[in-house]
Scaffold this motif. Structure first.
Motif, PDB file in Angstrom:
ATOM      1  N   ALA A 381     -12.896  -9.116   3.637  1.00  0.00           N
ATOM      2  CA  ALA A 381     -13.069  -9.594   2.940  1.00  0.00           C
ATOM      3  C   ALA A 381     -12.937  -8.847   1.708  1.00  0.00           C
ATOM      4  O   ALA A 381     -12.435  -9.486  -0.006  1.00  0.00           O
ATOM      5  N   ARG A 382     -12.551  -7.812   1.599  1.00  0.00           N
ATOM      6  CA  ARG A 382     -11.504  -7.193   0.000  1.00  0.00           C
ATOM      7  C   ARG A 382     -10.303  -7.813  -0.605  1.00  0.00           C
ATOM      8  O   ARG A 382      -9.992  -8.226  -1.327  1.00  0.00           O
ATOM      9  N   ARG A 383      -9.547  -8.165   0.798  1.00  0.00           N
ATOM     10  CA  ARG A 383      -8.558  -9.358   0.825  1.00  0.00           C
ATOM     11  C   ARG A 383      -8.909 -10.136  -0.763  1.00  0.00           C
ATOM     12  O   ARG A 383      -8.506 -11.147  -1.520  1.00  0.00           O
ATOM     13  N   GLN A 384      -9.984 -11.088   0.120  1.00  0.00           N
ATOM     14  CA  GLN A 384     -10.884 -12.016  -0.530  1.00  0.00           C
ATOM     15  C   GLN A 384     -11.007 -11.976  -2.132  1.00  0.00           C
ATOM     16  O   GLN A 384     -10.965 -12.738  -2.364  1.00  0.00           O
ATOM     17  N   ALA A 385     -11.464 -10.835  -2.561  1.00  0.00           N
ATOM     18  CA  ALA A 385     -12.021 -10.470  -3.252  1.00  0.00           C
ATOM     19  C   ALA A 385     -10.809 -10.508  -4.240  1.00  0.00           C
ATOM     20  O   ALA A 385     -10.686 -11.059  -5.252  1.00  0.00           O
ATOM     21  N   ALA A 548       2.043  -9.262 -11.059  1.00  0.00           N
ATOM     22  CA  ALA A 548       1.601  -8.249 -10.710  1.00  0.00           C
ATOM     23  C   ALA A 548       0.861  -6.930 -10.989  1.00  0.00           C
ATOM     24  O   ALA A 548       0.114  -6.258 -10.570  1.00  0.00           O
ATOM     25  N   LYS A 549       0.159  -7.415 -11.462  1.00  0.00           N
ATOM     26  CA  LYS A 549      -1.656  -6.485 -11.695  1.00  0.00           C
ATOM     27  C   LYS A 549      -2.525  -6.564 -10.675  1.00  0.00           C
ATOM     28  O   LYS A 549      -2.647  -5.381 -10.038  1.00  0.00           O
ATOM     29  N   TYR A 550      -1.669  -7.670 -10.069  1.00  0.00           N
ATOM     30  CA  TYR A 550      -2.763  -7.412  -8.436  1.00  0.00           C
ATOM     31  C   TYR A 550      -2.173  -7.194  -7.328  1.00  0.00           C
ATOM     32  O   TYR A 550      -2.498  -6.870  -6.354  1.00  0.00           O
ATOM     33  N   TRP A 551      -0.896  -7.639  -7.239  1.00  0.00           N
ATOM     34  CA  TRP A 551      -0.018  -7.053  -5.755  1.00  0.00           C
ATOM     35  C   TRP A 551      -0.024  -5.008  -5.292  1.00  0.00           C
ATOM     36  O   TRP A 551      -0.108  -5.703  -3.989  1.00  0.00           O
ATOM     37  N   PRO A 552      -0.453  -3.954  -5.788  1.00  0.00           N
ATOM     38  CA  PRO A 552      -0.350  -3.031  -5.877  1.00  0.00           C
ATOM     39  C   PRO A 552      -2.199  -3.291  -4.688  1.00  0.00           C
ATOM     40  O   PRO A 552      -2.033  -2.384  -3.991  1.00  0.00           O
ATOM     41  N   SER A 553      -3.102  -3.710  -5.420  1.00  0.00           N
ATOM     42  CA  SER A 553      -4.593  -4.104  -4.211  1.00  0.00           C
ATOM     43  C   SER A 553      -4.115  -4.208  -2.897  1.00  0.00           C
ATOM     44  O   SER A 553      -4.552  -4.307  -2.123  1.00  0.00           O
ATOM     45  N   LEU A 554      -3.326  -5.819  -3.525  1.00  0.00           N
ATOM     46  CA  LEU A 554      -2.560  -6.560  -2.047  1.00  0.00           C
ATOM     47  C   LEU A 554      -1.627  -5.970  -0.930  1.00  0.00           C
ATOM     48  O   LEU A 554      -2.003  -6.148   0.079  1.00  0.00           O
ATOM     49  N   GLU A 555      -1.394  -5.023  -1.739  1.00  0.00           N
ATOM     50  CA  GLU A 555      -0.214  -4.174  -0.508  1.00  0.00           C
ATOM     51  C   GLU A 555      -0.558  -3.105  -0.045  1.00  0.00           C
ATOM     52  O   GLU A 555      -0.459  -3.023   0.989  1.00  0.00           O
ATOM     53  N   GLN A 556      -1.518  -2.347  -0.851  1.00  0.00           N
ATOM     54  CA  GLN A 556      -2.422  -1.906   0.177  1.00  0.00           C
ATOM     55  C   GLN A 556      -3.870  -1.965   1.054  1.00  0.00           C
ATOM     56  O   GLN A 556      -3.106  -1.141   1.942  1.00  0.00           O
ATOM     57  N   LEU A 557      -3.825  -3.405   0.292  1.00  0.00           N
ATOM     58  CA  LEU A 557      -4.160  -4.086   1.672  1.00  0.00           C
ATOM     59  C   LEU A 557      -4.203  -4.083   3.304  1.00  0.00           C
ATOM     60  O   LEU A 557      -4.593  -3.933   4.708  1.00  0.00           O
ATOM     61  N   GLU A 558      -2.353  -4.687   3.105  1.00  0.00           N
ATOM     62  CA  GLU A 558      -1.263  -4.845   3.760  1.00  0.00           C
ATOM     63  C   GLU A 558      -1.150  -4.154   4.727  1.00  0.00           C
ATOM     64  O   GLU A 558      -1.358  -3.942   6.339  1.00  0.00           O
ATOM     65  N   GLN A 559      -0.727  -3.068   4.357  1.00  0.00           N
ATOM     66  CA  GLN A 559      -0.760  -1.525   5.027  1.00  0.00           C
ATOM     67  C   GLN A 559      -2.143  -1.367   5.548  1.00  0.00           C
ATOM     68  O   GLN A 559      -1.630  -0.539   6.700  1.00  0.00           O
ATOM     69  N   GLU A 560      -2.794  -1.067   5.001  1.00  0.00           N
ATOM     70  CA  GLU A 560      -4.382  -0.612   5.812  1.00  0.00           C
ATOM     71  C   GLU A 560      -4.181  -1.936   7.190  1.00  0.00           C
ATOM     72  O   GLU A 560      -4.587  -1.230   7.944  1.00  0.00           O
ATOM     73  N   GLU A 561      -3.953  -3.029   7.256  1.00  0.00           N
ATOM     74  CA  GLU A 561      -3.923  -4.022   8.173  1.00  0.00           C
ATOM     75  C   GLU A 561      -3.389  -3.708   9.284  1.00  0.00           C
ATOM     76  O   GLU A 561      -3.621  -2.892  10.176  1.00  0.00           O
ATOM     77  N   LYS A 562      -2.591  -3.073   8.584  1.00  0.00           N
ATOM     78  CA  LYS A 562      -0.994  -3.140   9.701  1.00  0.00           C
ATOM     79  C   LYS A 562      -0.948  -0.525  10.172  1.00  0.00           C
ATOM     80  O   LYS A 562      -0.867  -1.130  11.612  1.00  0.00           O
ATOM     81  N   ALA A 563      -1.871  -1.076   9.658  1.00  0.00           N
ATOM     82  CA  ALA A 563      -1.891   0.913   9.819  1.00  0.00           C
ATOM     83  C   ALA A 563      -3.977   0.709  10.793  1.00  0.00           C
ATOM     84  O   ALA A 563      -3.440   1.616  12.096  1.00  0.00           O
ATOM     85  N   THR A 564      -4.075   0.063  10.591  1.00  0.00           N
ATOM     86  CA  THR A 564      -5.161  -0.522  11.429  1.00  0.00           C
ATOM     87  C   THR A 564      -5.170  -1.394  12.684  1.00  0.00           C
ATOM     88  O   THR A 564      -5.049  -0.664  13.929  1.00  0.00           O
ATOM     89  N   LYS A 565      -4.389  -1.933  12.707  1.00  0.00           N
ATOM     90  CA  LYS A 565      -3.943  -2.120  14.232  1.00  0.00           C
ATOM     91  C   LYS A 565      -2.345  -1.570  14.821  1.00  0.00           C
ATOM     92  O   LYS A 565      -3.387  -1.484  16.444  1.00  0.00           O
ATOM     93  N   ALA A 566      -1.498  -0.798  14.099  1.00  0.00           N
ATOM     94  CA  ALA A 566      -0.654   0.296  14.731  1.00  0.00           C
ATOM     95  C   ALA A 566      -1.866   0.837  15.966  1.00  0.00           C
ATOM     96  O   ALA A 566      -1.826   1.711  16.924  1.00  0.00           O
ATOM     97  N   MET A 567      -2.987   1.503  15.052  1.00  0.00           N
ATOM     98  CA  MET A 567      -3.565   2.718  15.715  1.00  0.00           C
ATOM     99  C   MET A 567      -4.599   1.788  16.440  1.00  0.00           C
ATOM    100  O   MET A 567      -5.140   3.193  18.237  1.00  0.00           O
ATOM    101  N   THR A 568      -4.846   0.209  16.577  1.00  0.00           N
ATOM    102  CA  THR A 568      -5.870  -0.042  17.637  1.00  0.00           C
ATOM    103  C   THR A 568      -4.715   0.542  19.233  1.00  0.00           C
ATOM    104  O   THR A 568      -5.463   0.137  20.013  1.00  0.00           O
TER     105      THR A 568
END
Length: 651
Positions: A381-385, A548-568
């Protein structure tokens, strides 16, 4: 393989019923064939009437798909043979050189019985998927009408064969001994001695002699001593199958003393009494008691009576041991059933425990997956926004700059079309000028035109139509005297000349002419393309800036997704590891249960097999003793008393 032509076994038997020598000869050939298979360490696996042919007086076996050969040792059988010929306990695990032993006995005993008594064929429906015996006779030998009749048959050969065969039913399939032909009687009418033909037993018994002997010497306990044969010892066969033809045993003691006492007693009874007559009955009673006591004592001390009582005691003792062995078999079978039930219950409990663990593990993993799905949904949802914000910004800039680029592209396209149009017009003008110049070369006064004479040419020239270039349909029709026909002739003349001109007219502008036209618009085109390129570069810069303006937010979301999957995945791995230990514990208990059950089953099966072998031996021993008891038919107290008065002995 070569197709064998021959007569089926049942058809041969039906044809030779009543022919004693033919059936006995067939039985002997059967024995020799079975012995040949044994020498080769092979077994057919399904000896029965449907797989036996008689071809040119020789036995031929067919249908080899269940055959055992040494190379198949340790394998299982894919069939268990015809039910009316196989041991009732045979299973697919019973597969070895011994597998034909029981069915060989079935065929052999049937042939011998039919040779001696052909009426058995009709009485027991021989030929109806059997020779004589059926599965029920093997499963319930004590209630079998056929076995009962054969055992009690007046012919000693049939009785001996039936008794020996019935004893085999108390053995397991692996313990049934191989076939021996000693039961065969002579082909003639006399059956008082066994056949002296070639026999498997004579090659193997060595010092065993004539089989088991029953010792009827009274023991300290008052009973007879007996030995128990083993089915693996072939000497039992000869003793079991040879008909027992013994003389009737008579009393050993002389009856002289008893007769003297009877005579004296008679004289005493007849002598006159000095005392009162009322004492005479007492004298008679006393003399009777004296004689009766003497008879009883002498009867009991007779050697034949002692042997009879010892043999009877032996039979009772054997019968008691048979009942005890049968109880042991039943108890062991019940123990085996309880063990199997316990094993099945434990296996079911362990399986249920494992299923419960699997369900519990699945629940925990599902919870982890649910948490993962919730976290991934939030991230999505956050990535979609963020994606929507980026897309809106890109759309705005693309609409703003893109519209200007589109206008410039339209102007450039229009300019290109203007150039092309002008080039085409210049080419057309050049081509038309070429045609006109070509037509002007042909004057009316110099050319010969069909249908147009000099007078008409002067009129045309005076009207301004001097060359072919001046001719046109409507114009020449206004000249006096020309008319439509001559007008068409003039137009045709002009058209033919025009066609010649078109073949030589230029197909393109010269490079200089084309360059002059393009140069006129080149500056304008270059200016429009520069403006367009500038706007496109600005659009790309703006798009890069927006991404470039929105890339940090998308990259952060990508890292959060990887971390969540790894933790699971880590949590799921821990769950698997935790439950794997419990699974291994259950598997270890299961293997231990299987090993313990298999060990106890082997022990019980060995105990049952040993008890069955003992039962076989005891039944055989009882049969021998019972047959020997037949010689003591006259050893009865009534016969003893009768001998005193009659004065004769049993023959």
């Amino acid at each position: 393989m070569e197709w064998v032509q021959g007569q089926p076994l049942i058809a041969f038997i039906e044809k030779h019923l009543g022919d004693r020598s033919a059936l006995l000869s067939l039985a002997r050939r059967w024995v020799e064939m079975v012995k040949a298979l044994q020498r080769a360490s092979i077994a057919h696996g399904d000896l029965q009437h449907g797989n036996v042919l008689i071809a040119e007086g020789q036995l031929r076996l067919i249908d080899y798909d269940g055959m055992y050969v040494p190379a198949l040792s340790g394998e299982g059988s894919h069939e268990v043979g015809h039910r009316n010929y196989q041991h009732p306990l045979r299973s697919e695990a019973d597969f070895g050189p011994y597998v034909d032993n029981f069915s060989a006995w079935v065929v052999y005993v049937s042939l011998v019985a039919l040779a001696v008594d052909p009426t058995l064929w009709q009485r027991f429906r021989g030929g109806d998927e059997c020779l004589l015996f059926r599965r029920e006779d093997f499963e319930h030998p004590e209630s079998s009408d056929l076995l009962r009749l054969l055992e009690r048959h007046h012919d000693e050969v049939i009785g001996s064969a039936a008794a020996a065969f019935k004893s085999l039913l108390y053995l397991g399939p692996r313990d049934v001994p191989s076939l021996d032909g000693q039961v065969l009687p002579p082909a003639g009418p006399s059956i008082t001695t066994p056949s002296a033909g070639a026999s498997w037993i004579k090659d193997h018994i060595g010092s065993h002699g004539n089989g088991l002997a029953v010792d009827t010497t009274p023991s300290a306990s008052g009973g007879g001593n007996f030995t128990v044969p083993s089915p693996s010892d072939p000497s039992w066969i000869q003793g079991a199958l040879e008909p027992t033809v013994s003389a009737v045993v008579s009393f050993s003691n002389s009856a002289t003393l008893e007769r003297i006492v009877v005579a004296v007693s008679a004289l005493l009874i007849a002598a006159p009494l000095n005392a009162a007559l009322d004492l005479w009955p007492l004298r008679i009673l006393a003399l009777i008691l004296v004689n009766l006591t003497l008879w009883i004592c002498r009867y009991r001390s007779d050697d034949s009576v002692c042997r009879f009582r010892a043999l009877t005691s032996t039979v009772r003792e054997i019968q008691d041991q048979i009942r005890a062995a049968e109880r042991d078999v039943e108890a062991a079978s019940r123990e085996k059933t309880r063990l199997l039930d316990h094993n099945a219950a434990e296996q079911a409990r362990l399986a249920s425990e494992r299923r419960a663990l699997e369900a519990k593990e699945k629940t925990e993993i599902d919870e982890c997956q649910v948490d993962l799905c919730v976290a991934l949904s939030s991230l999505a949802a956050r990535r979609q926004a963020v994606d929507q914000q980026q897309a809106d910004a890109l759309r705005i800039i693309q609409n703003e700059i893109g519209s200007r680029v589109a206008v410039l592209n339209g102007q450039i396209s229009t300019l290109k079309q203007v150039v092309i149009t002008e080039l085409n017009r210049a080419l057309q003008a050049k081509q038309q000028q070429h045609i006109t110049d070509y037509l002007r070369q042909f004057g009316l006064d110099r050319e010969t035109i069909p249908g147009i004479g000099p007078a008409f040419k002067l009129r045309l020239i005076s009207s301004g139509f001097r060359t072919a270039a001046d001719i046109d349909l409507h114009g020449v029709q206004r000249v006096h005297g020309i008319g439509p026909t001559r007008a068409r002739l003039l137009v045709q003349w002009r058209s033919s000349l025009e066609a010649s001109a078109r073949r030589t007219m230029p197909s393109a502008l010269s490079p200089g002419e084309e360059a002059m036209i393009r140069t006129k618009y080149e500056a304008q085109r270059r200016m429009l393309e520069q403006q367009r390129d500038s706007e496109q570069q600005r659009l790309r810069r703006e798009e890069v800036n927006i991404r470039a303006k929105y890339w940090p937010s998308l990259e952060q979301l990508e890292q959060e997704e990887k971390a969540t999957k790894a933790m699971t995945q880590t949590l799921v791995s821990k769950v698997h590891a935790r439950y794997a230990q419990e699974y291994r514990a259950i598997q270890a208990r299961k293997l231990e249960l299987e090993r313990d059950t298999a060990s106890r089953l082997r022990e019980i099966d060995e105990r049952i097999a040993e008890t069955r072998r003992k039962l076989f031996s005891l039944h055989w021993e009882r049969c021998k003793a019972a047959r020997k008891l037949g010689s003591y038919v006259r050893i009865r107290f009534s016969e003893y008393v009768k001998r005193v008065f009659v004065g004769s002995k049993a023959a």
